[in-house]
Design an enzyme around this catalytic site. Structure first.
Site, PDB file in Angstrom:
ATOM      1  N   ASP A 410      56.095  12.608  55.240  1.00 24.98           N
ATOM      2  CA  ASP A 410      56.618  10.672  55.721  1.00 24.98           C
ATOM      3  C   ASP A 410      57.917  10.976  55.918  1.00 24.98           C
ATOM      4  OD1 ASP A 410      57.168   8.125  53.611  1.00 24.98           O
ATOM      5  OD2 ASP A 410      58.828   8.959  53.530  1.00 24.98           O
ATOM      6  N   GLU A 463      52.546  10.270  59.484  1.00 28.71           N
ATOM      7  CA  GLU A 463      53.080   9.172  59.449  1.00 28.71           C
ATOM      8  C   GLU A 463      54.433   8.469  60.366  1.00 28.71           C
ATOM      9  OE1 GLU A 463      55.433   5.514  56.594  1.00 28.71           O
ATOM     10  OE2 GLU A 463      55.734   7.137  56.605  1.00 28.71           O
TER      11      GLU A 463
END
Length: 791
Positions: A410, A463
């Site tokens: 993330d 990401e």
């Protein structure tokens, strides 16, 4: 009997208060001159303490500050050395009496190699030596079972273990193991289920109760204690792991269903999800599920992105072994498991990592590098080797202990740039004067390299929303070493285009075609994630203009475009049936919408797209190679049409036509590629019964054409890759026929039924530089997938 040696009261007081760095030098057994030993124990509330051996009982004397001592025989053994016999401590407080083993008579459970690796920041299985680990010591009177506790707190002036075993009182001071900063204590006669914390005395003189950073289980939030656990789970996914280790998942079909466990169907635990989620994902045909973070987090509204226990699956849905069961069942069903992983930042909760030993430890000490202002969180000190080790080992932990198949990392962009979301003057440059976070880059390279080295067949997915170079490039050439990267540019451009009224889309056509300018610069995943259907952004359905029919048709055509565009694909739960409301973590999905034929039709489209995709190598074999894609029509902005070819390694084509206009196009001239001559063979999808039988009119997905390849067929990576490429000029018979194997406007999906009766006859009419073309009917807000008919 030898006299009881005196101990300075100041030393006893330091031990009792937990400020002595090595209580084992006083507590526990110590040999004296002659055949004697002294045993000391900390029992501050005792009225009587007795040291018991197999042959004797000796009443202890209170020496001060709650420390009791007794002299016991220490006879010479058969080898000529003296030893302290096995003993236990009997304690009486008022009318209560109990007997227990002595934690201070055991050697450290961490060996010299462990301590060396920790000091170097290279202990790749850190969870096996830090945290709480059940352990057994042999002894003359039988094995002694207990738990070895260890914690890294290099700046602490003292550490005490508190928990259920001592009434949450400070009767278990821990010892420091030297320069490593590790504090350790073995506690006998305790085991799984014990709740505990570490009380840490900082340099500021303040005691802080902290959850274990390497706890493998926790209390159910909002309670914050760590919990001792030991796995007894027996895995049944050996076949999956064997196949995984021998394959390359990046070049295989990858169709991901992203799930927030708490709101998929509220009230289900890991065990129930192992039945219901597994069944649903299998039916829909996704290859993988991606779970929003399952590591323990105190606030459910963070969706798991503010982690306080990086090594503990959240207790909201069951035990760690229950979570293992969920992963195991997914693997047995042929479904991979991707876990969201959050090494970019952590929350400020007092009970967790923040200011762990009284000051910055896990976080960077400079707030310009150690605070994430947007999220109110703290940033790891990636340049500190022990912190880097904590995170790298954590990635390994999820792969090795829970059999995860991939980690989606993330907020990578926030890690890469020192000026991320900061104004001028709020950040400091790196040693070269640049904005790149060199320590974070080195950490990501190490984490990725370690994952691929230790666990062949897994994936690391970024990401990452910027143009940072070589995110999926190998670390050997300076890349970050990820296997895949989310294509945020494709997502933003496409959703922005789709938000336009179809009449206005002609002016935004470049937003659709731009993704192919850079499609092969990285190894991309095309994500429609939770972030796109929450916080006022609206559901995927409501991003589409028009009435409900047009919105549903828009979703169907978009999904076909996503599934056939180069790159892997990810879809958040609820989007697969066009949920009409945006996602909220405290509410379940609108499963009732499946009673509506339009929403059920979208779900069927996704099911059929997955079946078509998995069985058609042209849609995934060359996702990251320009040879796998050709434009047929890229510039037809006035009609809102895109047409392109996807190819397999053996050159077999699939033609895709997508119409984002709200009207059909009759007699649309479509250029078609040459079809290499191949011997017909049975379709793997038809053989497997993946798709429904052909219908006489254009109302459903049709069975796949025979793959035009030589050699054996296989469903999966490397299928039909040994066939020779087509010889120059070998273009097959005259007037080739193309089968319409998918039409998102089919009536079975809720469409209007505009199509080509399942067949498109090519004509030797040159068009747009192609020798073949055909006049076709293009449905409104619809997509067609064409494959060559077997010849």
């Amino acid at each position: 009997m030898a006299d009881l040696p005196d101990v300075d009261l100041e030393v006893l007081t330091a031990i009792a208060s937990g400020t002595h760095h090595d209580p084992h030098t006083v507590l526990g057994p110590h040999l004296l001159d002659g055949p004697w030993a002294v045993v000391r124990t900390l029992r501050p509330l005792a009225d009587e303490v007795v040291v018991t051996t197999a042959d004797d009982e000796v009443t202890a004397t209170h020496q001060g500050a709650g420390v009791w001592a007794a002299v016991v025989p220490a006879p010479e053994g058969a080898d000529g050395s003296r030893h302290v016999p096995d003993y236990r401590i009997r304690t009486r407080s008022g009318t209560d009496t109990w007997t227990a083993d002595d934690p201070y008579r055991f050697l450290p459970t961490l060996g010299e190699v462990d301590l060396h690796l920790i000091g170097e920041g290279r202990h790749e299985q850190l969870w096996q030596v830090l945290g709480a680990n059940p352990h057994t010591y042999p002894s003359a009177s039988g094995d002694i079972a207990g738990v070895a506790f260890a914690v890294w707190a290099p700046n602490a002036r003292g550490v005490r273990l508190v928990g259920d075993h001592n009434g949450w009182g400070g009767t278990h001071p821990m010892r420091s193991l030297g320069a490593t900063g590790v504090w350790e204590l073995f506690v006998p006669d305790v085991g799984p289920g014990l709740r505990y914390k570490f009380e840490i005395l900082g340099a500021d003189g303040v005691w802080r109760a902290k959850a274990d950073p390497l706890a493998k289980a926790t209390e159910h939030p909002p309670a914050t204690a760590s919990v001792v656990t030991a796995s007894t789970y027996e895995w049944h996914d050996d076949a999956w792991l064997t196949t995984r280790a021998a394959s390359d998942p990046h070049s295989a079909p990858l169709s991901v269903y992203e799930v927030h466990l708490g709101s998929w169907r509220p009230g289900l635990g890991y065990r129930e999800l192992a039945e219901q989620l597994v069944g649903y994902v299998s039916e829909q045909g996704f290859t993988h599920v991606e779970l929003l973070p399952v590591a323990e987090h105190p606030f459910g509204g963070s969706w798991g992105y503010q982690v306080t226990s990086y090594y503990a699956p959240t207790s909201r849905f069951g035990s760690p072994d229950d979570f293992r069961h969920l992963v195991d069942r997914l693997h047995q069903a042929g479904i991979g498991v991707i876990l969201d992983w959050v090494p970019a930042h952590f929350p400020r909760d007092d009970f967790a990592l923040a200011r762990f030993d009284g000051g910055p430890l896990y976080e960077h000490p400079d707030p310009r590098r150690g605070e994430q202002q947007d999220w109110g969180t703290l940033i790891f000190d990636f340049g500190r080797r022990e912190v880097r080790n904590f995170l790298v080992a954590n990635a390994t932990y999820w792969f090795e202990e829970f059999h995860a198949d991939a980690l989606r990392v993330d907020a990578v962009a926030s890690m890469l740039y020192l000026d991320y979301s900061r104004k001028e003057g709020e950040w400091t440059p790196n040693v070269h004067g640049g904005r790149e976070n060199l320590e974070a880059i080195a950490f990501l390279q190490e984490a990725n390299a370690t994952a691929y080295r230790r666990t062949p067949g897994v994936m690391m997915i970024a990401e990452e929303s910027t143009a940072f170079p070589q995110v999926t490039g190998p670390t050997s050439s300076g890349g970050l070493g990820f296997g895949l990267k989310w294509n945020m540019g494709w997502m933003n451009d496409t959703l922005r285009y789709l938000a336009e009224d179809p009449y206005n889309r002609r002016y935004h056509h470049g937003e659709l075609t731009f993704s192919l300018v850079y499609a092969f610069t990285e190894q991309f995943v095309l994500p429609i994630s939770h972030d796109e259907v929450v916080h006022g952004k609206g559901s995927l359905l409501r991003k589409m203009p028009g009435d409900r029919w047009q919105q549903l048709a828009g979703v169907r055509s978009f999904l076909a475009y996503q599934w056939t565009h180069p790159g892997k694909q990810l879809l958040f739960m609820g989007c697969e049936f066009a949920q009409d409301t945006e996602w909220a973590e405290h509410e379940g999905l609108r499963w009732d919408l499946l009673g509506d034929a339009g929403h059920a039709g979208v779900q069927q489209v996704v099911r059929d797209l997955n079946a078509l995709y998995r069985a058609t190598p042209a849609l995934w074999e060359l996702d990251f190679d320009p040879a796998g894609f050709e434009w047929l029509t890229a510039d037809d902005a006035d009609h809102n049409v895109l047409a392109y070819v996807r190819r397999s390694r053996s050159g077999d084509p699939v033609v895709v036509v997508v119409n984002f206009a709200g009207v059909p196009h009759e007699g649309y001239r479509l250029p078609l590629p040459d079809v290499p001559r191949r011997a017909p063979a049975e379709s793997p999808r038809a053989a497997a019964g993946a798709l429904p039988p052909a219908e006489p009119v254009e109302t459903a997905v049709r069975p796949a054409p025979a793959p035009l390849v030589d050699g054996p067929l296989a469903d999966g990576p490397g299928a039909a890759t040994t066939a020779a490429p087509p010889a120059p000029g070998d273009t097959g018979a005259d007037d080739p026929v193309w089968l319409e194997v998918l039409n998102t406007d089919a009536t079975v999906y809720g469409g209007s039924g505009v199509g080509n009766m399942g067949r498109v006859q090519a004509e030797p009419v040159p068009y747009h530089g192609r020798r073949w073309s055909a006049e076709i009917r293009v449905p409104p807000l619809g997509a067609l997938v064409l494959t060559p008919a077997p010849r």
